[in-house]
Write an enzyme that holds these catalytic residues in place. Structure first.
Site, PDB file in Angstrom:
ATOM      1  N   GLY A  37       0.645  -1.264  -0.099  1.00  0.00           N
ATOM      2  CA  GLY A  37       0.131  -0.088  -0.146  1.00  0.00           C
ATOM      3  C   GLY A  37       0.923   1.461   0.043  1.00  0.00           C
ATOM      4  O   GLY A  37       1.948   1.326  -0.576  1.00  0.00           O
ATOM      5  N   HIS A  54      26.758   6.147  27.913  1.00  0.00           N
ATOM      6  CA  HIS A  54      27.253   7.337  27.504  1.00  0.00           C
ATOM      7  C   HIS A  54      28.536   7.154  26.552  1.00  0.00           C
ATOM      8  O   HIS A  54      29.217   6.132  26.783  1.00  0.00           O
ATOM      9  CB  HIS A  54      28.002   8.185  28.816  1.00  0.00           C
ATOM     10  CG  HIS A  54      28.655   9.243  28.685  1.00  0.00           C
ATOM     11  ND1 HIS A  54      28.303  10.530  28.454  1.00  0.00           N
ATOM     12  CD2 HIS A  54      30.017   9.699  28.598  1.00  0.00           C
ATOM     13  CE1 HIS A  54      29.224  11.640  28.249  1.00  0.00           C
ATOM     14  NE2 HIS A  54      30.290  10.682  28.276  1.00  0.00           N
TER      15      HIS A  54
END
Length: 462
Positions: A44, A439
């Site tokens: 689609g 981090h």
């Protein structure tokens, strides 16, 4: 019409887009005998004319920007321009690979796939290719198409839709984008990266107007810095051809001229002439009306995706389609919490959110019961490395859960997964603050924002 009564399927699905094929795959997995009818290509709008191709264009634009700006990272490169044929080959190769994979998935689940234009012929059947496909239940999933305005004809020449924009064989010198929502700002962003002089026209007072106002303002600031022009707060009045382009006039008398006008005011449901009303399906402005379990007023008919008045997002279609399949298979189902659905606008910078806006929270809980915190990405090491700016904004019910996460910055769409968990699991800021985020990552900014909201900021001011 020949009545092929040799097979009665458990589920007949009209439309093979995100909602339809998700229902087919899940239904077959649960043992349902499924027929899936699609007139164009399996996958689609999302796969062929929406999510996937637009993101490919945006990534090509990102590469163009990186080439232009490489010296700020100490890398000498030259930018020779955009080869649209090459861009389209890259985009089409991505689509083709996913399309082939999806076809294989449907075949492997033993879904009966029927290519053809179907029409609802009774509460339990769809007519297609001269045959009547019978089912115990019918799912309508016929999707949407680009909308226009009264008197504004999309001709595919100088006045185009997003469908036309995805196959444009050149980089336009200039373009007006009518509509400052998701589709409009994504195309404006990609075109600017390719080198187009872009102006967005939005009748409401902000770009991406359904987002938190802070996100809209941050995006507007970033677009100004990029040289993307926009006009806000005045509605479209007319468009007319000029000698070499198109002129747009707004209700306040302002005029804009460009080579092209992209009409990006949203998408409307595909429901006309498909037999829905004749079979008694309740509708409103072309949308099929459903309850929280995606069932229509006709017990044997359900509807999902862009055809129903819920969020027009592929992942919403997936969830709705799977919900219908599970309900029909007898599983216990939980309605979709549309506030808990992640939303991402993939422009540069990205806008991502989940939950409700600060304004909505104040409306629901009262202004004195809502706490908002902004964490600036300037305090985030990885964002500094990437040279992106923006914010993460948290909306919390005082002494309670986080009910909204709103983010602006490059790659923020990749952070919305954790934001979704925070909202949907009704997490308290202190609970998220306990989690250790890697981090240096942009994801760390999510942790830092919650640390600050919990009263123990690390890399941010009190």
């Amino acid at each position: 019409m020949a009545n092929d009564a040799s097979t009665v399927f458990d589920l007949v699905i009209l439309g093979g887009g995100s909602g339809g094929y998700a229902a087919a795959l899940r239904g077959a997995q649960l043992g349902l005998d499924v027929a899936l009818i699609e007139k164009n290509k399996l996958g689609g709008t999302c796969l062929h004319n929406g999510c996937i191709p637009t993101k490919a264009l945006l990534h090509a634009g990102e590469i163009a920007d990186q080439a232009r700006e490489s010296e700020q990272f100490g890398v000498k490169a030259t930018f020779d321009g955009v080869d649209m044929a090459g861009v389209h080959k890259y985009k089409d190769d991505v689509i083709a690979g996913l399309y082939k994979g999806l076809q294989g998935l449907v075949a492997s689940r033993k879904v009966t796939y029927i290519e053809g234009e179907g029409k609802l012929s009774s509460p339990t059947s769809v007519d297609v290719n001269g045959q009547r496909i019978q089912g115990r239940h019918v799912l309508l999933a016929t999707g949407s198409v680009p909308k226009s305005l009264p008197g504004l004809e999309i001709d595919g020449n100088r006045i185009i839709s997003s469908d036309h924009a995805l196959t444009l064989d050149r980089v336009p010198k200039s373009a007006i984008v009518l509509g400052g929502g998701v589709i409009g700002v994504e195309f404006a962003s990609a075109w600017k990266s390719f080198g187009t002089d872009v102006t967005i026209v939005e009748g409401l007072k902000h770009l991406v107007p359904v987002e938190d106002e802070n996100s809209s303002k941050l995006l507007e600031r970033a677009f100004r810095k990029r040289g993307i022009n926009f006009s806000l707060g005045a509605f479209f009045e007319k468009a007319e051809y000029t000698a070499d382009g198109v002129k747009v006039t707004l209700a306040n008398g302002k005029e804009f001229e460009a080579e092209l006008l992209l009409v990006a005011i949203g998408r409307g449901p595909v429901s006309q002439g498909l037999g829905y009303e004749e079979q008694g399906v309740a509708m409103d402005r072309g949308y099929v009306l459903v309850d929280e379990y995606m069932q229509t007023n006709v017990p044997t008919i359900s509807a999902v995706g862009d055809l129903v008045p819920t969020l027009q997002l592929a992942h919403v279609g997936f969830a709705e389609g799977m919900l219908v399949a599970e309900r029909l298979a007898g599983l216990k189902t939980v309605p979709v919490d549309y506030d808990g659905v992640p939303r991402v606008t993939y422009c540069h910078p990205e806008v991502a959110s989940v939950g409700i806006t600060e304004a909505k929270a104040k409306e629901i809980y009262g202004a004195d019961k809502v706490v908002a915190l902004k964490y600036n990405l300037a305090g985030n090491g990885k964002s500094k490395i990437l040279k992106t700016v923006g914010e993460i904004k948290l909306v919390q019910v005082k002494d309670g859960a986080v009910v909204g996460v709103h983010m602006v910055g490059d790659r923020m769409g990749e952070q919305v997964g954790e934001a979704q968990l925070i909202y949907n699991w009704e997490a308290l800021p202190a609970e998220v603050a306990q989690l250790i985020h890697a981090h240096p990552t942009q994801n760390e900014a999510m942790g830092e924002a919650h640390l600050a909201l919990a009263g123990k900021p690390l890399h941010s001011h009190d």
